[in-house]
Design an enzyme around this catalytic site. Structure first.
Site, PDB file in Angstrom:
ATOM      1  CB  ILE A 183      -0.823  -0.095   1.272  1.00  0.00           C
ATOM      2  CG1 ILE A 183      -1.921  -1.207   1.359  1.00  0.00           C
ATOM      3  CG2 ILE A 183      -1.863   1.237   1.285  1.00  0.00           C
ATOM      4  CD1 ILE A 183      -2.715  -1.497   2.570  1.00  0.00           C
ATOM      5  CB  SER A 184       0.935   4.205   0.184  1.00  0.00           C
ATOM      6  OG  SER A 184       1.430   5.687  -0.183  1.00  0.00           O
TER       7      SER A 184
END
Length: 457
Positions: A183-184
């Site tokens: 994520i990210s």
């Protein structure tokens, strides 16, 4: 969200707590300008309450206790001092698959464990989860330094590769089923891992990330404002070349990629989504025109490239009106479907949709040379192939090139060499053989590629 006092404690925080972390991420990323990580390797001592210790790479490894988040130390080469957390379910399968779940900026391995469903899904399906954890102040992964963007170059990717190797040794993990998701910052690292180590990872899933190499810097900074702002634009070939440069000379299969992005992402802007699609369709040799488009959920647009099924070479999910805080419960199950881990079946091998063979035979008194060109006329890349054909009576192959041939006469199967195993759509591979003949010097008249009949010209 922080780790509990004991790594034996399983705690799953509320979604609201997870959203707060992502809110903090937005403000942190907007101002981040930190030095690149150092290159010195150091083994981090285990924290109080850690459930188990890993053995050094040259010693007999100690398995982690089942169904408990466990910190593993001394797992191998670790130039940027990452921490390794491991989750092994009670019902781990023989030769299990491995999922590397990579956290966001300000996060940690324990936070990724608590804030996603991969551990509970591991309980259901028997795979192992590795949670790398950053120790540098930013809590962001290095996806920008020259060291991080080449195979074996140093920094975080090397440490994560060591974690995978440790799990493979310790649990006899299936090296054909190693996956990465993040994520990210973890999504950016997923792109980097698949570029640096295409021979290790079978597929990846990136939530709110950027293409491999987009965040590259040379001044020691972790942050690239042009990339985060969505203004780094390349052709598909240029993006693909960045990936191929990470491991020069590699010609083997490439991992499949699933990408997710919200249209209102104000941290890593939405144009990065399209650039990721351009990059990975080029790397995997598939068309940028979707083979299928649907809406699996309201506000979602899913496009698949190279094939129409759940395990397409590239799958992209766009979420209308959603910002950077994209990940939500239920998405991990869709990742497992893409990985092929939501059943005990490891999944079918890629098969060509169509093929064409051009064949000629040039003969002399008792011998001949056969030249064969295989063309992939389907829409999906072929990774590994077997070409079956029958030699005319009286012919016996004496040597060949571009493939191995067995048996030497009758019904023959030509199996790809290492360097030509992949055939992109509309691409061709040439092979050939020499044979003795007893008067019939004709070429074979029918061919099948991975069980699919080819047209012959």
């Amino acid at each position: 969200m922080s780790a509990t006092g004991s790594s034996n404690t399983v705690r799953r925080p509320s979604r609201s707590g997870f959203a707060v972390l992502f809110g903090a991420l937005v403000s942190l990323l907007a101002t981040l300008l930190l030095g690149a990580p150092g290159a010195e390797a150091r083994t981090e001592p285990a924290t109080s309450g850690t459930a188990a210790r890993a053995a050094a790479p040259d010693a007999a490894p100690t398995v982690a206790p089942a169904a408990a988040l466990t910190e593993v130390t001394n797992f191998g080469t670790n130039p940027s001092n990452l921490q390794m957390y491991l989750y092994v379910p009670d019902s781990v399968t023989a030769n299990p698959a491995v999922v590397v779940a990579v956290h966001y900026c300000t996060g940690s391995g324990p936070a990724m464990y608590s804030g996603t469903e991969y551990a509970s899904l591991a309980d259901r399906y028997g795979f192992i989860v590795v949670y790398p954890s950053v120790t540098r102040a930013s809590k962001c992964f290095d996806v920008s330094s020259p060291q991080a963007l080449r195979r074996g170059g140093g920094s975080d990717p090397v440490g994560i590769k060591s974690m995978v190797d440790w799990v493979t040794r310790t649990y006899s993990a299936d090296t054909g089923r190693i996956f990465a998701t993040g994520i990210s910052s973890g999504a950016m690292m997923t792109n980097v891992l698949l570029g640096d180590y295409p021979d290790v990872f079978a597929a990846g899933a990136a939530f709110s990330g950027v293409p491999f190499g987009c965040f590259a810097t040379t001044d020691g900074s972790e942050w690239n404002s042009a990339c985060s702002g969505g203004t780094v634009i390349h052709t598909p070939q240029e993006w693909g070349n960045l990936v191929r440069t990470a491991y020069p000379g590699y010609t083997g299969p490439r991992p499949r990629m699933q990408v997710w992005h919200g249209t209102e992402d104000d941290v890593l802007r939405y144009p990065n989504f399209g650039e990721e699609i351009k990059q990975w369709t080029n790397v995997l040799g598939v068309s940028q025109t979707p083979a299928a488009t649907d809406s699996p959920q309201s506000g979602w647009t899913r496009t698949r490239y190279g094939s129409t099924g759940d395990r397409a070479p590239v799958e992209a999910i766009s979420l209308q009106g959603v910002g950077h805080n994209l990940y939500a419960y239920g998405m991990a199950a869709r990742v497992l479907t893409f990985f092929g881990l939501d059943s005990s079946d490891p999944g079918p091998q890629p098969q060509p949709g169509a093929c064409r063979v051009t064949v000629t035979a040039n003969a002399w008194s008792t011998g001949l040379t056969g030249s064969v060109t295989i063309t992939n006329t389907g829409t999906a890349r072929i990774d590994g192939w077997k070409l079956a054909f029958t030699l005319p009576s009286g012919q016996t192959i004496t040597n060949g090139w571009g493939a191995t041939y067995a048996p030497a006469s009758g019904a023959v199967t030509a199996t790809n060499a290492t360097y030509n195993a992949a055939i992109a759509p509309n691409a061709s591979v040439g092979i050939g053989y020499q044979a003795n003949h007893g008067g019939n010097s004709a070429a074979p008249t029918a061919f099948t590629l991975n069980g699919t009949a080819c047209t012959v010209s």
